[in-house]
Design an enzyme around this catalytic site. Structure first.
Site, mmCIF file in Angstrom:
data_model
loop_
_atom_site.group_PDB
_atom_site.id
_atom_site.type_symbol
_atom_site.label_atom_id
_atom_site.label_comp_id
_atom_site.label_asym_id
_atom_site.label_seq_id
_atom_site.Cartn_x
_atom_site.Cartn_y
_atom_site.Cartn_z
ATOM 1 N N SER A 596 0.843 -1.193 0.000
ATOM 2 C CA SER A 596 0.000 0.000 0.000
ATOM 3 C C SER A 596 0.886 1.254 0.000
ATOM 4 C CB SER A 596 -0.964 -0.029 1.189
ATOM 5 O OG SER A 596 -1.954 0.966 1.058
ATOM 6 N N ASP A 671 -8.936 -4.557 -6.212
ATOM 7 C CA ASP A 671 -8.544 -3.532 -5.242
ATOM 8 C C ASP A 671 -9.380 -2.265 -5.423
ATOM 9 O OD1 ASP A 671 -7.258 -1.745 -3.554
ATOM 10 O OD2 ASP A 671 -5.254 -2.489 -4.037
ATOM 11 N N HIS A 703 -7.593 -5.093 -1.681
ATOM 12 C CA HIS A 703 -6.350 -4.385 -1.399
ATOM 13 C C HIS A 703 -5.338 -5.256 -0.655
ATOM 14 C CE1 HIS A 703 -3.724 -1.015 -1.035
ATOM 15 N NE2 HIS A 703 -3.830 -0.921 0.266
#
Length: 730
Positions: A596, A671, A703
């Site tokens: 991320s 995602d 995600h």
């Protein structure tokens, strides 16, 4: 450079060390919270001021502990007993419990509340169970497909979401459809409003008067549809989500009050501006609603008061402005002993702390204490004179219990042992259960008397790895940031059987962004067992919480404003300088991994310092902040039109030509947070620059890669390091 703590978990006797083994990948991925989770009290709940209950480890029995019996546990009832009571009291509902409900909670001295989904998966049932007569009473039920169900305080009504609409049932089971929007762009009552930013965790609130429901109405019709390809059908299908990218059209949110008696609706007059509505709080009287109105730029917050009967704007109580951004984190908290004042949480003076205001907007008193960050507001004592909260101390590493006297403004630290305290008070705040862990303590549970801290230890967990797993040693250090003055927390996990005369490859694990902290004074120091697995394979695993990360105060975090990745990268390189001064680090074998924001940092470090980071693994990476969502992205970067230089500087799409090292990018095709377009455009930039890059896609994951598939993910990451940086130790 100051050493804070050295933990040597596996320096045992020679015979014991011989008997120990390394982690399997399955254990390294899932075992931290299952087979190697330290012993604990499961689901503690205070029955009254002198007794509490908890489940056993199998979760099939409830045990009672009382002060009169010196907290010795005694069996109260089990899953079989609750099954019998359900069958006798609610025969039409089919249940067969093998464990007790996960939300079993005392409502009073004789009554427990819980919920269950029936065997047919048709309804979610809300029950009360009285221990005096072993009877179950039905409180409410909602369709099992109903989401975010919320009971009124008197249990007369329950509201839930049916898709994008709200329905309400009364005690007789009569269902009322509150909203009937057929346009999928209109979303009612969802906690996902503003994409869960600004501390939003609810989309509906019952009035203290019980007969009114306040809810978000989110109009996303102006927000661009974003396609997510679904791969499971024979012919792939498209699923559109609403994704408001930085600088583009935003959702329009309003707040509506529905009256269950009249079925009338009133919309609060918050205006139709491009803004965010946060901190939603009912006045204790039920006559007013308070709303934090935050501008699109997120640097000007107004606390407004609205009339609940008419929706009329009553006035602005106070305002907060910032040269960077202001970030609301939760609603107001009223003192039950004084309905004319409330607590507001703000970091306007540097740290998230509490401020006492009157309902007319006058600041009565600051209740902050030194540099302590309020993490968890616990509540008021019985007479409303004191507030209890857990605060973050010791350079962000510890969590301690604090008490502040409202009238005097004096703060006392209640707990003292360095580490992390999780606290559960009884009803009158005269006693609390303290669940404590630290670098050296896997878990310790005690009951303490609040007035004098008299302690009874109930449980001291053993080291779950001792004699089983050859767990590497860990060291937590303080480094200095690139500004030459700010202290940073750092962590080293040393290779198994570490020998300072040898040289070791390094895995740098990075996140680096807001609202995340990787190093804490907890068992395993906040690290994942996967990193201990890598250390067992001969790697030194290194982490720094750079400026911009969480729980160190406003100035520590806000340094990233309009230039994401820049100051963070400078601090990460301070960590590299530290590693370069260690004789046992192989300078030619340093790699970096993150997910991320950490994937963004991994890619940023890889293209900026390819001669240092020979291998990188970037999961779910942001590659250009123009493609990230408004609420988070514009807070830190402003809009692309307002900050073109910052967006250009932080974009990785224009830096692909700098890539000369090995880089693996991993993404989930579903995602909805960092959409796959980020990594696809970076791949295309690498192709245009004639640069080789590796790519792996998880077709059905969002995600994060969760569940058993995460074993596959960690295997993929480890193997990439083994193939391209250093093979595992045999």
């Amino acid at each position: 450079m100051k050493k804070i703590q050295l933990l040597a978990l596996a320096f045992l006797t020679g015979n014991l060390l011989f008997a120990q083994r390394n982690l399997t990948m399955q254990e390294a991925t899932l075992g931290q919270y299952t087979s190697f989770a330290p012993e604990k009290l499961t689901q503690p709940s205070w029955k009254d001021s002198n007794a509490f209950t908890h489940l056993n480890s199998k979760r099939d029995s409830l045990f009672l502990r009382t002060q009169g019996a010196n907290w010795t546990p005694s069996f109260l009832f089990g899953a079989a007993d609750l099954n019998t009571a359900l069958t006798q009291s609610i025969p039409e509902a089919k249940f067969k419990l093998t464990s007790l409900p996960a939300d079993l909670t005392w409502k009073n001295e004789t009554t427990l509340a819980f919920s269950l989904i029936d065997a047919d998966k048709k309804y979610k049932w809300f029950f009360h169970y009285t221990t005096t007569d072993q009877k179950v009473t039905l409180v409410q039920k909602v369709p099992s497909s109903g989401e975010e169900s919320i009971l009124s305080r008197n249990k007369e009504y329950v509201a839930w979401l049916n898709g994008n609409n709200i329905e309400i049932a009364d005690k007789k089971g009569q269902v009322t459809v509150v909203t009937q929007d057929t346009d999928p762009s209109i979303v009612n009552g969802s906690s996902n409003t503003h994409r869960n930013e600004f501390g939003i965790n609810k989309g509906m609130w019952w009035s203290p008067k019980q007969e009114q429901l306040l809810y978000y109405r989110n109009d996303q019709s102006q927000v661009t549809n974003y396609p997510l390809v679904q791969w499971n059908s024979r012919v792939a299908e498209n699923k559109d989500i609403k994704y408001p990218m930085a600088g583009m059209s935003n959702e329009r949110v309003s707040l509506v009050i529905y009256d269950v008696y009249t079925r009338a609706k009133v919309t609060l007059q918050t205006g139709e501006q491009d803004q965010f509505l946060t901190m939603v709080t009912w006045d204790p009287s039920g006559n007013y609603v308070y709303v934090g109105v935050l501008n699109r730029e997120q640097n000007h917050l107004k606390l407004n008061k609205y009339n609940a009967a008419t929706g009329a704007f009553e006035g602005t109580l106070f305002e907060e402005k910032s040269s960077t951004y202001t970030e609301p984190s939760q609603g107001l908290v009223f003192n039950p002993a004084d309905s004319k004042s409330f607590i507001h949480f703000s970091e306007k003076e540097g740290y998230r702390q509490m401020y006492l205001y009157s309902t007319e907007g006058k600041l009565i008193k600051s209740l902050g204490h030194e540099s302590v960050i309020v993490e968890n507001f616990i509540g008021f004592d019985a007479d409303g004179k004191n507030i209890y909260y857990t605060g973050i101390t010791n350079q962000g590493l510890d969590r301690q219990l604090f008490k502040v006297n409202i009238k005097k403004g004096k703060t006392e630290q209640v707990t003292s042992l360095s580490g992390t305290h999780e606290v559960l008070f009884n009803q009158d705040k005269s006693m609390f259960i303290d669940t404590f862990n630290s670098y050296e303590v896997p878990n310790r549970v005690s009951v303490l008397t609040t007035s004098n801290q008299k302690e009874t230890v109930l449980l001291t967990a053993k080291n779950p790895y001792q004699g089983v797993i050859n767990l590497p040693k860990t060291e937590v250090l303080t480094l200095t940031a690139a500004d030459g003055k700010t202290p940073l927390n750092a962590r080293i996990i040393y290779p198994t059987n570490f020998d300072a005369n040898k040289r070791y490859p390094v895995m740098v694990y990075v996140y680096g962004g807001p609202h995340a902290q990787l190093i804490t004074n907890t068992w395993l120091e906040g690290s994942s067992l996967f990193f201990h697995y890598m250390a067992q394979q001969g790697y030194l695993v290194f982490t720094v919480d750079n400026r911009g990360s969480f729980n160190r105060g406003r100035d520590f975090e806000h340094v990233i404003h309009r230039q994401l990745g820049q100051q963070e990268m400078a601090d990460q390189m301070q960590g590299i300088k530290y590693l370069q001064n260690l004789s046992f680090v192989d300078q030619e074998k340093i790699g970096v991994y993150g997910w991320s924001f950490g994937g963004f940092m991994t890619t940023t470090l890889s293209v900026t310092y390819p001669s240092i980071f020979k291998v990188g693994v970037a999961g779910g990476p942001v590659m250009d902040w123009k493609m990230y969502e408004i609420m988070y992205g514009e807070r830190y970067m402003d809009t692309p039109a307002e900050n073109p230089e910052g967006y250009e500087r932080t974009s990785l799409l224009n830096k692909a030509q700098q890539l000369t090292n090995k880089l693996l990018i991993i993404h989930g095709a579903q995602d909805p947070v960092v959409v796959q377009q980020h990594s696809m455009l970076f791949i295309e930039a690498c192709i245009k620059a004639n640069k080789q890059v590796d790519y792996f896609l998880y077709p059905n994951h969002e995600h994060n890669v969760r569940g058993l598939d995460r074993v596959h993910l960690n295997t993929k990451i480890a193997q990439y390091f083994f193939d391209h940086l250093a093979k595992p130790v045999q």
